[in-house]
Enzyme design. Structure first.
Site, PDB file in Angstrom:
ATOM      1  N   LYS A 239       0.852  -1.187   0.000  1.00 47.46           N
ATOM      2  CA  LYS A 239       0.000   0.000   0.000  1.00 47.46           C
ATOM      3  C   LYS A 239       0.891   1.241   0.000  1.00 47.46           C
ATOM      4  CE  LYS A 239      -2.960   2.608   3.175  1.00 47.46           C
ATOM      5  NZ  LYS A 239      -4.173   2.536   3.990  1.00 47.46           N
TER       6      LYS A 239
ATOM      7  N   LYS B 172       0.778   5.297   0.752  1.00 52.90           N
ATOM      8  CA  LYS B 172       0.017   6.443   1.262  1.00 52.90           C
ATOM      9  C   LYS B 172       0.193   7.594   0.290  1.00 52.90           C
ATOM     10  CE  LYS B 172      -2.013   6.957   4.232  1.00 52.90           C
ATOM     11  NZ  LYS B 172      -3.446   6.996   4.455  1.00 52.90           N
TER      12      LYS B 172
ATOM     13  N   ASP C 189      -3.694   5.167  -1.389  1.00 49.14           N
ATOM     14  CA  ASP C 189      -4.654   5.783  -0.457  1.00 49.14           C
ATOM     15  C   ASP C 189      -4.397   7.281  -0.324  1.00 49.14           C
ATOM     16  OD1 ASP C 189      -6.267   6.590   1.621  1.00 49.14           O
ATOM     17  OD2 ASP C 189      -5.197   5.459   3.173  1.00 49.14           O
TER      18      ASP C 189
ATOM     19  N   ASN D 228      -6.258   9.475   0.982  1.00 47.60           N
ATOM     20  CA  ASN D 228      -6.967  10.041   2.135  1.00 47.60           C
ATOM     21  C   ASN D 228      -7.987  11.112   1.771  1.00 47.60           C
ATOM     22  OD1 ASN D 228      -4.299   9.367   4.320  1.00 47.60           O
ATOM     23  ND2 ASN D 228      -6.404   8.799   4.740  1.00 47.60           N
TER      24      ASN D 228
ATOM     25  N   GLU E  10      -8.019   3.366  -2.332  1.00 49.91           N
ATOM     26  CA  GLU E  10      -8.604   3.630  -1.009  1.00 49.91           C
ATOM     27  C   GLU E  10      -8.899   5.120  -0.847  1.00 49.91           C
ATOM     28  OE1 GLU E  10      -6.333   1.669   2.062  1.00 49.91           O
ATOM     29  OE2 GLU E  10      -6.844   3.225   3.519  1.00 49.91           O
TER      30      GLU E  10
ATOM     31  N   ASN F 172     -11.500   3.710   4.865  1.00 44.71           N
ATOM     32  CA  ASN F 172     -11.510   3.789   6.315  1.00 44.71           C
ATOM     33  C   ASN F 172     -11.957   5.191   6.712  1.00 44.71           C
ATOM     34  OD1 ASN F 172      -8.520   4.468   5.470  1.00 44.71           O
ATOM     35  ND2 ASN F 172      -8.854   5.494   7.432  1.00 44.71           N
TER      36      ASN F 172
ATOM     37  N   ASP G 173     -11.343  -1.708  11.832  1.00 45.80           N
ATOM     38  CA  ASP G 173     -10.345  -1.266  12.813  1.00 45.80           C
ATOM     39  C   ASP G 173     -10.962  -1.431  14.191  1.00 45.80           C
ATOM     40  OD1 ASP G 173      -8.700   0.116  14.589  1.00 45.80           O
ATOM     41  OD2 ASP G 173      -8.086   1.568  13.083  1.00 45.80           O
TER      42      ASP G 173
ATOM     43  N   HIS H 190      -7.530  -1.354   8.668  1.00 45.71           N
ATOM     44  CA  HIS H 190      -6.882  -0.049   8.769  1.00 45.71           C
ATOM     45  C   HIS H 190      -5.846  -0.050   9.887  1.00 45.71           C
ATOM     46  CE1 HIS H 190      -7.021   4.017  10.823  1.00 45.71           C
ATOM     47  NE2 HIS H 190      -6.602   4.355   9.623  1.00 45.71           N
ATOM     48  N   SER H 191      -4.865   0.818   9.737  1.00 48.86           N
ATOM     49  CA  SER H 191      -3.833   0.923  10.774  1.00 48.86           C
ATOM     50  C   SER H 191      -3.480   2.376  11.023  1.00 48.86           C
ATOM     51  CB  SER H 191      -2.595   0.161  10.283  1.00 48.86           C
ATOM     52  OG  SER H 191      -1.417   0.670  10.844  1.00 48.86           O
ATOM     53  N   ASN H 192      -2.858   2.605  12.141  1.00 47.56           N
ATOM     54  CA  ASN H 192      -2.247   3.887  12.491  1.00 47.56           C
ATOM     55  C   ASN H 192      -0.958   3.556  13.223  1.00 47.56           C
ATOM     56  OD1 ASN H 192      -2.745   6.734  12.297  1.00 47.56           O
ATOM     57  ND2 ASN H 192      -4.886   6.208  12.611  1.00 47.56           N
TER      58      ASN H 192
HETATM   59  O1  GKR Z   1      -0.230   7.492   9.384  1.00 56.43           O
HETATM   60  O2  GKR Z   1      -0.298   9.220   8.092  1.00 56.43           O
HETATM   61  C1  GKR Z   1      -0.760   8.157   8.495  1.00 56.43           C
HETATM   62  C2  GKR Z   1      -2.021   7.606   7.858  1.00 56.43           C
HETATM   63  O3  GKR Z   1      -2.496   8.514   6.902  1.00 56.43           O
HETATM   64  C3  GKR Z   1      -3.091   7.319   8.897  1.00 56.43           C
HETATM   65  O4  GKR Z   1      -3.277   8.431   9.727  1.00 56.43           O
HETATM   66  C4  GKR Z   1      -4.416   6.944   8.310  1.00 56.43           C
HETATM   67  O5  GKR Z   1      -5.373   6.856   9.328  1.00 56.43           O
HETATM   68  O6  GKR Z   1      -3.416   4.845   7.690  1.00 56.43           O
HETATM   69  C5  GKR Z   1      -4.517   5.595   7.693  1.00 56.43           C
HETATM   70  C6  GKR Z   1      -5.359   5.453   6.468  1.00 56.43           C
HETATM   71  O7  GKR Z   1      -5.382   4.401   5.912  1.00 56.43           O
HETATM   72  O8  GKR Z   1      -6.070   6.401   6.095  1.00 56.43           O
HETATM   73 MG    MG Z   2      -6.875   4.922   4.490  1.00 57.88          MG
END
Ligand code: GKR
Ligand code: MG
Length: 426
Positions: free
Chosen positions: A196, A198, A227, A229, A252, A275, A299, A326-328
């Protein structure tokens, strides 16, 4: 069995300068470690979001939880959620007596399951309906990033150790070549089989090129995801979605909101995952009606715990949705909770997200949980199969007090690097 104590300890751990649509990760990420102690002398572990607000919620929950039977989780949920008891799992995070009863309960619930597992000698996965798989697939989670390893070194890798480090943790990755190198490192180090990226950080055409470059480098058999966001317009989402739909297993949250996602879904072939646009039980009817998504990222921290996540996955099956996770930024207690619940979900259709490879600090005995061939093993050990390292906890708590952060704020961190920076909508 009775709960005699609930302890919540805020911790901070080094986090590299990762970029997201919201800005930049701070040099430290925050979490809260939860310990639930029983009258039989056993302790169950949980982990949740960090900083002041989750800590305050858990401290407020203490008197509601102490004296309860850890097996009677519906009562504990009712107590934490006040009068809204039965609707507790349908509340949005900002409703209710606590800032987020659902998140507070989820953290306590995980600790109770760990406790029950330790008391009965069974792994948590087997308490959630039974494990469907012995090991859980996770995906590499790539980020555009600045040079540096975070922690005391902050952005810029100022220390000698950080300057000498040449790996994905320390290296800059602000273009497609950097991302391809990062992908290679992740695959070689952890054996990940899905990747994945970001997004929502650079020009969408550059992010699309990063995806294509990974496809060229890794071949057709490694599933890729992107993703952004939710920061792309519907037009951008459709254009980029169509350009790279041959390369993606899913896209995503390209755009924001259930309506926007539904509009994009109508115009691209690639499945959409979220998510962000569906984050509560009450969001589900409209999501189904509009056809906003094909895949839900569960999550347990946000949806009300491990059992709620198993139920959510069942609901996904009803609506024909795929299930991912989902993760953080998180530590090993969360990783093992994610692995145990994922092991108990038969229809886990995609490898789970995890930020774990970005973290070097740990609070559990034996150090970091191994990820081998892209999998985390769920053993027969009771509970979550891990024990707390009290010295490490004290060290990371000390770090929390010293670092001065009390909540995650990517915008402020980004503005330290580029004064006046504002999130870009593409
Ligand atoms: O860690 O910057 C990050 C991610 O953007 C996270 O905050 C998101 O919640 O991993 C997440 C996502 O899938 O949107
Ligand atoms: Mg996401």
């Amino acid at each position: 069995m009775r709960i005699v104590d609930l302890r919540a300890v805020p911790v901070a751990f080094a986090d590299p300068p990762l970029r997201s649509a919201f800005g930049l990760h701070a040099p430290y990420a925050l979490r809260t470690i939860v310990q639930v102690r029983s009258d039989e002398g056993l302790t169950g572990l949980g982990e949740t979001y960090g900083g002041e607000v989750p800590l305050r919620d858990l401290e407020a929950a203490r008197e509601l939880v102490v004296g309860q039977d850890p097996f009677r989780l519906t009562r504990i949920e009712a107590a934490i959620s006040g009068e809204e008891a039965l609707e507790a799992s349908q509340q949005r995070p900002w409703e209710g007596r606590l800032a987020s009863p659902r998140r507070a309960f989820a953290a306590v619930e995980v600790a109770c399951y760990d406790l029950i597992g330790k008391a009965t000698g069974r792994p948590v996965a087997d308490l959630l309906g039974g494990r469907f798989r012995e090991r859980v697939p996770f995906a590499a989670y790539l980020f555009f990033k600045h040079a540096g390893i975070g922690g005391a070194d902050g952005v810029g890798a100022s220390s000698r150790a950080a300057r000498e480090q040449d790996d994905y943790l320390a290296r800059e990755a602000l273009d497609p070549e950097g991302i391809v190198r990062q992908a290679r490192d992740f695959v070689n180090t952890f054996g990940f089989r899905s990747i994945k990226l970001k997004g929502g950080v650079l020009d969408p055409e550059i992010e699309a090129e990063a995806v294509r470059a990974m496809r060229r480098e890794l071949g057709p058999d490694v599933p890729l995801r992107l993703d952004p966001n939710g920061v792309w317009s519907i037009e951008t989402s459709v254009q980029i979605g169509r350009e790279i739909e041959d390369c993606l297993e899913y896209l995503e949250d390209p755009t924001e909101g259930r309506r926007g996602m539904a509009e994009v879904a109508r115009q691209v072939q690639v499945p959409l995952a979220t998510n962000m646009c569906t984050t509560a039980w009450t969001d589900i009817p409209e999501t189904v009606e509009l056809g906003s998504i094909s895949i839900l990222l569960t999550d347990h921290h946000l949806w009300g715990g491990l059992l709620a996540t198993v139920k959510l996955a069942q609901l996904c099956r009803t609506f024909g949705w795929g299930v991912s996770m989902h993760s953080n930024s998180h530590l090993g207690i969360s990783l093992m909770a994610m692995a145990h619940v994922a092991a108990a979900i038969p229809n886990l259709t995609y490898a789970c997200d995890t930020h774990y490879p970005w973290q070097v600090d740990e609070v559990i005995q034996g150090g970091k949980v191994p990820i081998r061939d892209g999998y985390v093993e769920v053993t027969e050990a009771p509970g979550l199969g891990i024990e707390l390292d009290e010295d490490a906890l004290a060290r990371l708590h000390e770090q929390y007090l010293r670092c001065g952060l009390t909540k995650r704020d990517d915008l402020i961190e980004m503005q330290k690097l580029e004064p006046g920076w504002q999130p870009v909508r593409w």
